[in-house]
Design an enzyme around this catalytic site. Structure first.
Site, PDB file in Angstrom:
ATOM      1  CB  CYS A 175      -1.059  -0.088   0.873  1.00 43.87           C
ATOM      2  SG  CYS A 175      -0.291   0.266   2.691  1.00 43.87           S
ATOM      3  CG  ASP A 176       4.364   1.215   2.495  1.00 38.41           C
ATOM      4  OD1 ASP A 176       3.302   0.455   2.660  1.00 38.41           O
ATOM      5  OD2 ASP A 176       5.436   1.218   3.091  1.00 38.41           O
ATOM      6  CB  ALA A 177       3.323   1.175  -4.135  1.00 34.71           C
TER       7      ALA A 177
END
Length: 369
Positions: free
Chosen positions: A158-160
């Site tokens: 999800c950081d992406a």
């Protein structure tokens, strides 16, 4: 929905209890300057902190907003000059891994610098990287085991969604070439379908956490991970015009996630490392809180979120962030680099936490009359 209604009633009561806003422009600028100056004077070191890494990309994003504010109001261009030195000594390149989202994140700031200075050298490396990725898409899948480096060629964590999508949104706006927005939409929605839990209305960090449980039996949803997503949505929404046909998806997701995240704020004003099991991670966590306060304040400023409902959480969150700043400007309680909830102590700091703090501060400053 019932929980949100109850929260709204409590929020209205809180507003009447301590006033619409206790913010001071002078105080906000003062604390932001201390935090920014401390970080510049105390550069992070190590292999995770080279100029072009994601850790610094998040810092630069906060710094460029701060640079714009200080130049506009004080005629101080020193923060732009600091960013200029970083870009020039790296020839405005992005990171070394072709498909990895973390390695294109600095492109966001370099494209912003290009928009200000119109130096094509600031644009060309990011242009070349995005062109290659679009024309030669990865054959990897989101389901690959993380021990396989190919698993990181797609936006499988999800950081992406903070690191890469805003780059493509900005490239679309700079070139008016539809292929950038098509690529962003396709990849973003694939990640959304894979990692977004539609029952909890939160994002898993990655597939490794689908079946894991916290000590209290709840699912594992990482505070900063969901903060990353909200921060990335802010960048997309600030880039895409209201007339863009694809904006509505991102706007709706932003509102849905914001309405869920506001329910999970701790009594101390922080969002903790574990969103659904804060008792196991009771210490403050400023990187999650910084990105979330940034997002909620942006949402109120933009008219996407109801001011009456969200202002108490924003005020509590900002006051909590300020409490974590030492007299010399060091920001504490930043969870170290990781992928899941971990315990945090006051002496821990990280550049991305500072970036989140500055992003939040700029939005808080904007809402003060």
């Amino acid at each position: 929905m019932k929980r949100l209604i109850i929260y709204s009633i409590l929020s209205i009561a809180a507003i009447y209890a301590y006033g619409q806003s206790n913010f001071s422009k002078t105080d906000i600028k003062s604390i932001m300057k201390r935090v920014a100056d401390w970080q510049i004077a105390n550069p992070a070191k190590g292999h995770e902190h080279d100029d072009l890494n994601w850790t610094h990309a998040a810092l630069y994003m906060g710094m460029i907003d701060w640079a714009e504010l200080t130049e506009k109001e004080d005629g101080d261009s020193s923060y732009y000059e600091w960013l200029m030195k970083i870009g020039r000594r790296n020839a405005w390149q992005v990171g070394k891994y072709m498909y990895h989202a973390d390695h294109i994140a600095v492109g966001q700031v370099f494209l912003d610098m290009y928009q200000k200075y119109h130096d094509r050298n600031m644009l060309l490396p990011t242009l070349a990287r995005t062109e290659f990725v679009i024309n030669h898409p990865s054959a990897s899948t989101l389901e690959l085991d993380y021990r396989n480096m190919s698993s990181l060629e797609r936006w499988s964590w999800c950081d992406a969604l903070f690191m890469a999508p805003p780059v493509y949104a900005k490239m679309y706006m700079l070139t008016n070439d539809w292929k950038y927005i098509e690529f962003m939409n396709r990849e973003y929605k694939a990640t959304y379908d894979y990692l977004f839990d539609k029952e909890e209305k939160l994002f898993y960090r990655d597939h490794r956490y689908f079946k894991q449980k916290e000590a209290n039996g709840t699912k594992v949803f990482w505070g900063r991970g969901n903060g990353w997503v909200l921060g990335g949505l802010c960048e997309i929404l600030q880039t895409l015009p209201h007339s863009n046909m694809h904006r509505q998806f991102y706007q709706d997701l932003f509102i849905t996630l914001s309405e869920r995240i506001i329910q999970l704020q701790g009594k101390d004003g922080y969002w903790h490392a574990s969103l659904l099991d804060p008792d196991s991670y009771p210490s403050p966590e400023t990187s999650a809180t910084g990105f979330i306060v940034y997002a909620l304040a942006y949402g109120v400023n933009e008219g996407l979120l109801d001011k009456t409902t969200f202002m108490p959480a924003i005020e509590k969150g900002w006051k909590a962030l300020v409490k974590a700043v030492e007299k010399d400007g060091k920001l504490g309680y930043v969870q170290p680099i990781g992928a899941d909830p971990k315990k945090v102590t006051r002496e821990m700091t990280e550049v991305y936490g500072v970036g989140a703090f500055l992003l939040a501060g700029n939005q808080i400053y904007e809402m003060v009359e």
